[in-house]
Every structure is written in C-alpha cells, then in structure tokens.
Design an enzyme around this catalytic site. Structure first.
Site, PDB file in Angstrom:
ATOM      1  N   CYS A  89       0.865  -1.185   0.000  1.00  0.00           N
ATOM      2  CA  CYS A  89       0.000   0.000   0.000  1.00  0.00           C
ATOM      3  C   CYS A  89       0.898   1.230   0.000  1.00  0.00           C
ATOM      4  O   CYS A  89       1.632   1.459   0.966  1.00  0.00           O
ATOM      5  CB  CYS A  89      -0.921   0.003   1.218  1.00  0.00           C
ATOM      6  SG  CYS A  89      -2.031   1.428   1.301  1.00  0.00           S
ATOM      7  N   CYS A 252      -3.048   7.182  -5.034  1.00  0.00           N
ATOM      8  CA  CYS A 252      -2.818   5.745  -4.884  1.00  0.00           C
ATOM      9  C   CYS A 252      -1.399   5.387  -5.310  1.00  0.00           C
ATOM     10  O   CYS A 252      -1.044   5.497  -6.484  1.00  0.00           O
ATOM     11  CB  CYS A 252      -3.835   4.929  -5.666  1.00  0.00           C
ATOM     12  SG  CYS A 252      -3.741   3.155  -5.317  1.00  0.00           S
TER      13      CYS A 252
END
Length: 332
Positions: A89, A252
């Site tokens: 992530c 992201c």
C-alpha cells in the site's frame, strides 16, 4: 474480554492512515508475506474491528509495524484496510513511515534512508525531515508490469469497454477514456462507486492474475479510472476504487506504479520520466520510472512514488467481545 489498540491517525494526500502502535497480534512466518497470510487466517477480526464502522469507515486503511524478517530491512509492515490485507500500500506506507519517524517508532541506521519489508517485497525509502516534521517520503516500489491487455467487457451504464490489467503491488483494472467512458468529469463519485464493482467483476470473470514469484498475491482488487490531468503541471489523473465502496482520496501509490508500468508498456512513458499523478480530489504524488527490469520473464519497471502525510491525532480504541459490533459492519 476487552482488546485495546493504541493508534496514530492521519492521512496521506487526503486518504486515511491508521497506524496501530499498540495491540499487535503475534504473527507466525518467515517473511512479511507469511505474516500477512497468518494475520488474514487468524486475526482478521482485528482488521474488521479497526477498519469497518463504527470505529472506521469505508475508506479506512492502515497497518502494523513489525520487526523485519529480512536482515536487509529496517522494519516490516502488515497492511490492513476495508478491502483486506494488501500485499503493498503506497499511501499507507508513506503515512506509516511518516508517523513512525515523527514519533520515534522507526529508527533509521542512516538518516534519510530506510528499507521497508512489505508482504510484496523490499521497498527502498528516502525521506526529508525538518525538525519533527517529515516533509516527504519517497518509495522505490516493487517491480511493476502490464499483466493483460484488451480485455473486452460490457457494463450496464457504460456499454462496451476495453480494459487493461497492470500490477504495481496490487493488480489494477485500468480504464482509459473511450467511447463508453468520456473521462472523470463525466463521472460523479456515485457513478464511480456504482460502476467500479461491475467492471471489477467482469474483468475477474475473464482474467485472474497471479504474481509470477509470489502466488499469495493474486486477483484484480482495484479499478483505476484514468484521465488527463486537471492541472498543466501534472501528467495524469485518476479515481481508484477499492474495497466495496471506497474511492481513494490520494492518487494511490501502487495504482500510480501500475499506471506507470502500463504507460511504459504502451510506449507513452520511458525510463527516467517523471509522472505527476492527481487524485480524484486533485491531491498529488510524484511518480518516476526509475529503471527497466524483468519479473519472471515479464518486461517490468522499477517505479518510485513520493508524497506527504500528516498526523491528525492519537486514538485509543477498544473492541469488546460481547458488544454487538465487535467485528464492525459495512452498509453496502
């Protein structure tokens, strides 16, 4: 029984990060990838309790810092979010590293440099700190590659779409502007939330990617709606969908990595190029194609992502076994 978790809350480029610094479960495994699997099999109630309502919300994500298993790493991270335990992530890493450095939880051997062990692999980290504040964090991510091209699907409300799948730590279905998708300005947030699960399900019916070196990393988990930038000094914009009804407020990190790998494979980006990526709310990451490489025979790139995170407060959270929503809930 009451389970107590002490957390540092904050955000990276607008998307939440909850770093759990107290209440870690003991995880078995010889790598962070093994520990991720152990967490999913034995402790997923912790993820649900901390990420879902009423203690979290649809966009919530975060993680735990653990001692690394790889001797080359300074620390390890197990990620948690509403969609599960991700192999990697990017926005979460930037937040966890920022909070860890600012609160003395991560001690670098060399100031300005770190190595993080993620379930997806080793991540080289550089950062700039002035006083207590970490001004930015740059991640050199895992090898990223284009996994599939020209997947044809038909989505109610859009019609026929052609979708590619790319990997940047997670697998992304990438939708570029075309006849059925005029760009982000044509989609409301409600449209993104309505259409993305249909796109993901349709892609999954045709293609189930498995990482060539780590079979624990598999399946299309995210949908990236790509578009031209909103600002003249950026290079692209996106809305990334994850979980059951979440739009990433940041650009992201693994999505930016997947998008750069996608663009390189299409001949629209080259080694050494910078890629400033805007999110749905127009926050930014600075991406760069650091090098070309191979991943088990697949042409791939080494991408980097740079961004800034901010602490917003401390949070002591209780999960009582006998309460009605001990493992949280979602209203889907």
């Amino acid at each position: 029984m009451r389970h107590t978790f002490f957390c540092i809350d904050g955000h990276t480029a607008g998307n939440p990060v909850r770093l759990v610094v107290g209440g870690h479960p003991q995880l078995a495994g010889n790598s962070l990838s093994d520990m991720r699997v152990c967490f999913m099999e034995q402790f997923d109630w912790i993820r649900k309790g901390l990420m879902f309502e009423p203690r979290g919300h649809d966009m919530m994500s975060g993680g735990f810092i653990y001692p690394p298993k790889d001797p080359r790493a300074d620390f390890g991270v197990v990620f948690i979010e509403t969609s599960g335990c991700l192999p990697m992530c990017g926005h979460g890493s930037i937040g966890i590293i920022t909070f860890g450095l600012e609160h003395g939880l991560i001690q670098p051997k060399t100031p300005g440099k770190l190595v993080m062990e993620a379930p997806a692999g080793l991540i080289e980290v550089s950062y700039q700190q002035q006083g207590q504040k970490v001004e930015w964090v740059k991640l050199t991510n895992v090898p990223s590659y284009l996994a599939a091209e020209d997947i044809h699907i038909d989505i109610p409300g859009c019609g026929p779409l052609t979708v590619d799948v790319s990997y940047g730590g997670n697998y992304y279905a990438i939708v570029e502007p075309q006849a059925g998708y005029a760009g982000l300005d044509s989609l409301s947030a409600a449209d993104v939330l309505r259409l993305s699960p249909l796109v993901r399900a349709a892609v999954r019916e045709q293609f189930q990617p498995v990482h060539p070196l780590n079979p624990a990393i598999k399946g299309v988990s995210h949908v990236l709606w790509a578009d031209k930038p909103a600002s003249a000094d950026a290079h692209g914009r996106n809305a990334v969908f994850y979980g059951d009804k979440a739009i990433d407020r940041s650009p992201c990190g693994t999505g930016t990595s997947a998008r750069m790998a996608h663009l390189v494979a299409k001949g629209r980006l080259a080694v050494g190029d910078t890629f400033v990526h805007e999110s749905y709310i127009k926050s930014r990451f600075i991406g760069r194609v650091e090098a070309a490489t191979e991943l088990a025979g697949h042409p791939a790139i080494i991408p980097s992502i740079q961004g800034t995170a901010y602490t917003t407060g401390f949070n002591q959270i209780w999960i009582d076994d006998d309460e009605p929503f001990a493992e949280g809930f979602q209203v889907v």
